[in-house]
Design an enzyme around this catalytic site. Structure first.
Site, PDB file in Angstrom:
ATOM      1  N   HIS A 175     -42.393  41.915 -32.617  1.00  0.00           N
ATOM      2  CA  HIS A 175     -41.948  43.305 -32.493  1.00  0.00           C
ATOM      3  C   HIS A 175     -43.079  44.252 -32.104  1.00  0.00           C
ATOM      4  O   HIS A 175     -42.838  45.340 -31.563  1.00  0.00           O
ATOM      5  CB  HIS A 175     -41.314  43.766 -33.804  1.00  0.00           C
ATOM      6  CG  HIS A 175     -40.245  44.800 -33.644  1.00  0.00           C
ATOM      7  ND1 HIS A 175     -40.289  45.776 -32.664  1.00  0.00           N
ATOM      8  CD2 HIS A 175     -39.111  45.033 -34.346  1.00  0.00           C
ATOM      9  CE1 HIS A 175     -39.222  46.552 -32.771  1.00  0.00           C
ATOM     10  NE2 HIS A 175     -38.495  46.123 -33.779  1.00  0.00           N
ATOM     11  N   SER A 293     -20.980  60.818 -32.675  1.00  0.00           N
ATOM     12  CA  SER A 293     -21.232  59.748 -31.714  1.00  0.00           C
ATOM     13  C   SER A 293     -20.636  58.445 -32.220  1.00  0.00           C
ATOM     14  O   SER A 293     -20.327  58.288 -33.422  1.00  0.00           O
ATOM     15  CB  SER A 293     -22.727  59.570 -31.497  1.00  0.00           C
ATOM     16  OG  SER A 293     -23.339  59.081 -32.684  1.00  0.00           O
ATOM     17  N   THR A 294     -20.485  57.499 -31.323  1.00  0.00           N
ATOM     18  CA  THR A 294     -19.972  56.183 -31.714  1.00  0.00           C
ATOM     19  C   THR A 294     -20.867  55.555 -32.769  1.00  0.00           C
ATOM     20  O   THR A 294     -20.383  54.972 -33.744  1.00  0.00           O
ATOM     21  CB  THR A 294     -19.877  55.267 -30.477  1.00  0.00           C
ATOM     22  OG1 THR A 294     -18.886  55.793 -29.592  1.00  0.00           O
ATOM     23  CG2 THR A 294     -19.505  53.846 -30.863  1.00  0.00           C
ATOM     24  N   ASP A 426     -25.596  38.120 -18.002  1.00  0.00           N
ATOM     25  CA  ASP A 426     -24.923  37.002 -17.307  1.00  0.00           C
ATOM     26  C   ASP A 426     -25.940  36.278 -16.424  1.00  0.00           C
ATOM     27  O   ASP A 426     -26.430  36.831 -15.439  1.00  0.00           O
ATOM     28  CB  ASP A 426     -23.771  37.563 -16.467  1.00  0.00           C
ATOM     29  CG  ASP A 426     -23.023  36.494 -15.690  1.00  0.00           C
ATOM     30  OD1 ASP A 426     -23.390  35.301 -15.767  1.00  0.00           O
ATOM     31  OD2 ASP A 426     -22.060  36.858 -14.988  1.00  0.00           O
TER      32      ASP A 426
END
Length: 485
Positions: A175, A293-294, A426
């Site tokens: 990290h 917010s979400t 992907d």
């Protein structure tokens, strides 16, 4: 690499992948900023992606496809991608002649890439079943090479499930070198180059920005870099302690009876949560300014469910204590001099949202949680780095200090973001079937991890690792509140 279970995972090959050679670049180094230093001795981050190979994508006999085409394509494109992200092939060191650690790449450095095969049930591991022990994922992620003097930055493991026509990509990350946003910029670059021709140009949104001279400045008056360095140099009651090993507090410990779970907020349910708060605010005008917010809505709802699940599990009198949720905040756009979204490295900090347990357990617990998180977000307007001087001392509490803290309060942490669009990663064989954070031997706060929903449509998935009974209670509470909206 993490210990491989002899009954389910077999090591096939361990190799090293170097960046595609660049004649004019023999070395590349970056000084660690105060944002990076915060995570210098933090446990490594592990994530898994599961991919299913459909019959139309492979030959009738999938083993040659797995063993040659898939692996060779991933390996070749990884080498090309590292050419754009040279520091990720390097190491973190703290030279005696340097006042702070550095992230450096020297020609010849490379990342570790393991291939393995598993006879485990791919479809079960990549499902939302709540009967999967967290430790079942451990053999699917690699371990980073680390010593007191040097720490690798990234390692990968590709595990094939030939009996299930699927594979996983396990990632271990240091990290102190990068945050989640940088990690997914790299992963999407790798996927882009794997899916297309290796010499394809990266789009602008995937090109890392390395300049730290102007944009990342230690705020005047705070001297965060000096504070953090001094605390690390004196950690473990040692003078001039330049060790890069994971801090004692985070030494690997067994997490018995721990279950992982993934829970979905559909876009319809998120909007219903938003409407319920707006109605409440109209009824009670004294409520402060709310950020709907979400993230705020899904975090608040999860927070309340966790507190209620713990209370039901303990079956004790309601404690009159404070609950803290630590919010991860991306500072890229919040600094006095905003930095580009493609900045390479760490640019996150933590801010606390506090609420009384009784308030969260009450009839209006969800609104209490939304208000608490809104207040924390509102506080960012006064300075995103307010209180940052205390972050290292909080992250690396001694065992005695940690025990004293947990005796009087409960801490939850947040990680990840649905805005990373993880399910867009992907590599050429379709969207991931599932992606999981893999906590290995980490004690302390419960982490709530966020991602975009695996089913798409604007959904958000949250991931948790809890004790089995705690998870069962949470899994029962989570849908009930959403059904009543």
């Amino acid at each position: 690499m993490a210990e491989l279970s002899s009954t389910s995972v077999k090591l096939v090959e361990l190799c090293r992948v170097a960046p595609q050679p660049q004649p004019d670049v023999a070395e590349f180094s970056l000084p660690l900023t105060f944002f990076d230093l915060l995570w210098l001795r933090f446990p490594h981050f592990h994530r898994l992606f599961f991919y299913e190979i459909l019959a139309s994508s492979a030959s009738a006999d999938t083993k040659p496809f797995f063993n040659s085409l898939l692996f060779q394509k991933l390996k070749a494109s990884l080498s090309v991608t590292l050419q754009h992200f040279l520091p990720l092939a390097g190491n973190i060191t703290w030279p005696q002649d340097s006042h702070k650690p550095v992230l450096s790449y020297v020609q010849g450095d490379a990342v570790s890439l393991t291939t393995a095969q598993s006879d485990a049930d791919f479809h079960r591991l990549s499902s939302n079943d709540f009967n999967i022990e967290a430790k079942e994922y451990h053999p699917l992620v690699p371990q980073l090479a680390i010593s007191h003097e040097k720490a690798a930055v990234l390692a990968f493991q590709i595990t094939l499930f030939p009996n299930s026509s699927g594979f996983s990509i396990g990632i271990s990350m240091h990290h102190a070198a990068l945050d989640g946003k940088t990690l997914f910029m790299f992963l999407k670059s790798w996927a882009h180059l794997c899916k297309h021709e290796p010499d394809t140009l990266l789009p602008d949104q995937l090109k890392p920005f390395y300049d730290r001279r102007v944009f990342i400045q230690d705020p005047a008056g705070l001297e965060l870099e000096a504070i953090y360095l001094n605390q690390f140099l004196n950690m473990d009651q040692r003078a001039n302690n330049r060790s890069l090993m994971v801090a004692t507090r985070y030494k690997s410990v067994a997490l018995p009876d721990s279950i992982r779970g993934t829970f979905e907020f559909t876009s319809t349910k998120i909007e219903a949560l938003r409407q319920s708060v707006m109605i409440k605010k109209q009824q009670q005008y004294h409520l402060s300014v709310l950020y709907l917010s979400t993230f705020c809505l899904t975090c608040a709802y999860t927070w309340v469910c966790l507190v209620k699940a713990e209370q039901e599990e303990e079956e004790e009198e309601i404690k009159d204590d404070q609950i803290l949720t630590v919010l991860s905040v991306d500072c890229r756009s919040r600094l006095d001099l905003p930095i580009p979204a493609t900045y390479f490295g760490n640019c996150i900090t933590g801010h606390g949202a506090f609420a009384e347990r009784k308030g969260l357990l009450g009839e209006d617990g969800f609104f209490v949680a939304v208000n608490a998180i809104s207040e924390a977000i509102k506080g960012l307007d006064n300075g995103v780095l307010n209180g940052a001087e205390n972050l290292v001392s909080s992250l690396y509490l001694s065992e005695s200090d940690l025990q004293a803290t947990t005796d009087h309060s409960r801490v939850f942490t947040t990680a990840g973001s649905h805005q990373f669009k993880m399910y867009d990663t992907d590599f050429g064989w379709g969207r991931p079937k599932s992606t999981e954070v893999v906590p290995i031997g980490r004690r302390g706060a419960i982490a709530i991890t966020f991602s975009d929903g695996k089913n798409g449509g604007g959904a958000v998935d949250i991931g948790l690792v809890l004790k089995k009974h705690h998870m069962e209670v949470f899994a029962s509470l989570f849908p009930k509140g959403l059904e009543n909206l």
